[in-house]
Write an enzyme that holds these catalytic residues in place. Sequence first.
Site, PDB file in Angstrom:
ATOM      1  N   HIS A 126       0.830  -1.314   0.012  1.00 29.70           N
ATOM      2  CA  HIS A 126      -0.188   0.015  -0.022  1.00 29.70           C
ATOM      3  C   HIS A 126       0.708   1.300  -0.060  1.00 29.70           C
ATOM      4  CE1 HIS A 126      -0.106   1.299   4.358  1.00 29.70           C
ATOM      5  NE2 HIS A 126       0.101   0.159   4.571  1.00 29.70           N
ATOM      6  N   ASP A 138       5.586   2.351   7.095  1.00 29.94           N
ATOM      7  CA  ASP A 138       4.298   1.965   6.767  1.00 29.94           C
ATOM      8  C   ASP A 138       3.477   2.948   6.009  1.00 29.94           C
ATOM      9  OD1 ASP A 138       1.918   0.702   7.041  1.00 29.94           O
ATOM     10  OD2 ASP A 138       1.444   1.359   9.012  1.00 29.94           O
ATOM     11  N   GLU A 172      -5.309   2.005   1.892  1.00 25.38           N
ATOM     12  CA  GLU A 172      -5.314   0.846   3.128  1.00 25.38           C
ATOM     13  C   GLU A 172      -5.571   1.346   4.506  1.00 25.38           C
ATOM     14  OE1 GLU A 172      -3.042  -2.122   5.573  1.00 25.38           O
ATOM     15  OE2 GLU A 172      -3.006   0.212   5.502  1.00 25.38           O
ATOM     16  N   GLU A 173      -4.976   2.262   4.649  1.00 26.01           N
ATOM     17  CA  GLU A 173      -5.311   2.705   6.001  1.00 26.01           C
ATOM     18  C   GLU A 173      -6.666   2.987   6.562  1.00 26.01           C
ATOM     19  OE1 GLU A 173      -2.824   2.107   8.114  1.00 26.01           O
ATOM     20  OE2 GLU A 173      -1.019   2.599   7.325  1.00 26.01           O
ATOM     21  N   ASP A 201       3.983  -5.189   3.724  1.00 29.92           N
ATOM     22  CA  ASP A 201       3.543  -4.014   4.461  1.00 29.92           C
ATOM     23  C   ASP A 201       4.593  -3.896   5.806  1.00 29.92           C
ATOM     24  OD1 ASP A 201       2.177  -1.915   5.611  1.00 29.92           O
ATOM     25  OD2 ASP A 201       0.230  -3.032   5.635  1.00 29.92           O
ATOM     26  N   HIS A 268       2.405   4.146  12.972  1.00 29.60           N
ATOM     27  CA  HIS A 268       1.274   5.359  12.710  1.00 29.60           C
ATOM     28  C   HIS A 268       1.597   6.697  13.345  1.00 29.60           C
ATOM     29  CE1 HIS A 268      -2.171   2.325  11.220  1.00 29.60           C
ATOM     30  NE2 HIS A 268      -1.046   2.409  10.516  1.00 29.60           N
TER      31      HIS A 268
HETATM   32 ZN   LIG Z   1       0.571  -0.697   6.494  1.00 35.70          ZN
END
Ligand SMILES: [Zn+2]
Length: 304
Positions: A126, A138, A172-173, A201, A268
């Site tokens: 992603h 990420d 994706e998130e 990922d 994140h």
């Molecule tokens: Zn991810």
Amino acid sequence: MRVPTSLLAGATAVAVVVGVAGTTPAQARTVPAAADLVAADPPEIPGSAALVHLTELNKVAEQNGGTRAHGRPGYKASVDYVERTLKAAGFTVNVQSFTQGGATGYNVVAEWPQGDPDNVVMIGAHLDSVPAGPGINDDGSGSAAVLENALTVARAQLKPTSRMRFGWWGAEEVGLVGSSHYVKSLSADEKKKIKTYLNFDMVGQKNIKSWGIYSDSPDITPIWKQYFDAKKLQTRSINWAGSTDHSPFKNAGIKVSGIGDDADPCYHARCDNMTNVGETSMGHASSAIALVFWKLAGAQRQVG
Ligand SMILES: [Zn+2]
């Protein structure tokens, strides 16, 4: 398949004329062509090559409010970077758009135009981040590793048995939206042609202690371990069902696998930037992907 089409035509013609003895002329006719192709061993992909892409994605975030999230300008700029890098390497690129939460999202899909189009091996990652940061591990890491693998296939001018396809997923998130959209957009026949989808990922964190191997396909696990065991790197089995982009493929009946590691102190967070990833991790991820991808796709190269 590329070879059998001509092989069958030739063998049939010979058999009609000379009967049983026809096997020898048929082989004599086809062997020289087949001998032009030899199995190709995957290269070690330098982490520095993948870091080039991560540096660009980080720059994209810095120039667009610190994020590459769905619906933000940094996401479209990420798409543009992947698209123009692939085009410069000679790929035909398909940018697929969709709508999510009132904003347009994009998937990028490219294919190496060699090998049997009815037998596809696909790798993907992603391309979006969360709004909190630039998303360099990420999942800039997976995106960069897949991109460098695409460039490596083009440089090697591979003639694989299977078709090699590459995907970068949007949104994706916010719920695996881009990959779900892509899978839904495929006809039943097109889904059947994808023999394996490999997902990446979070593959670049600088302090990876143990490489997670998706538990979905136990027959692919030993191929991943072939890479990591040779480097004396620790592995473990992970079940990421529902949490990243292999899930829509698996739910559509497609065989899936992948690697990743979620032990990320900057998960994140704003600090998921260039300081969170490492050249060594990116090299291992990119090279392990090449080993499994090339093996599953039956990588061959032309000699002479
Ligand atoms: Zn991810």
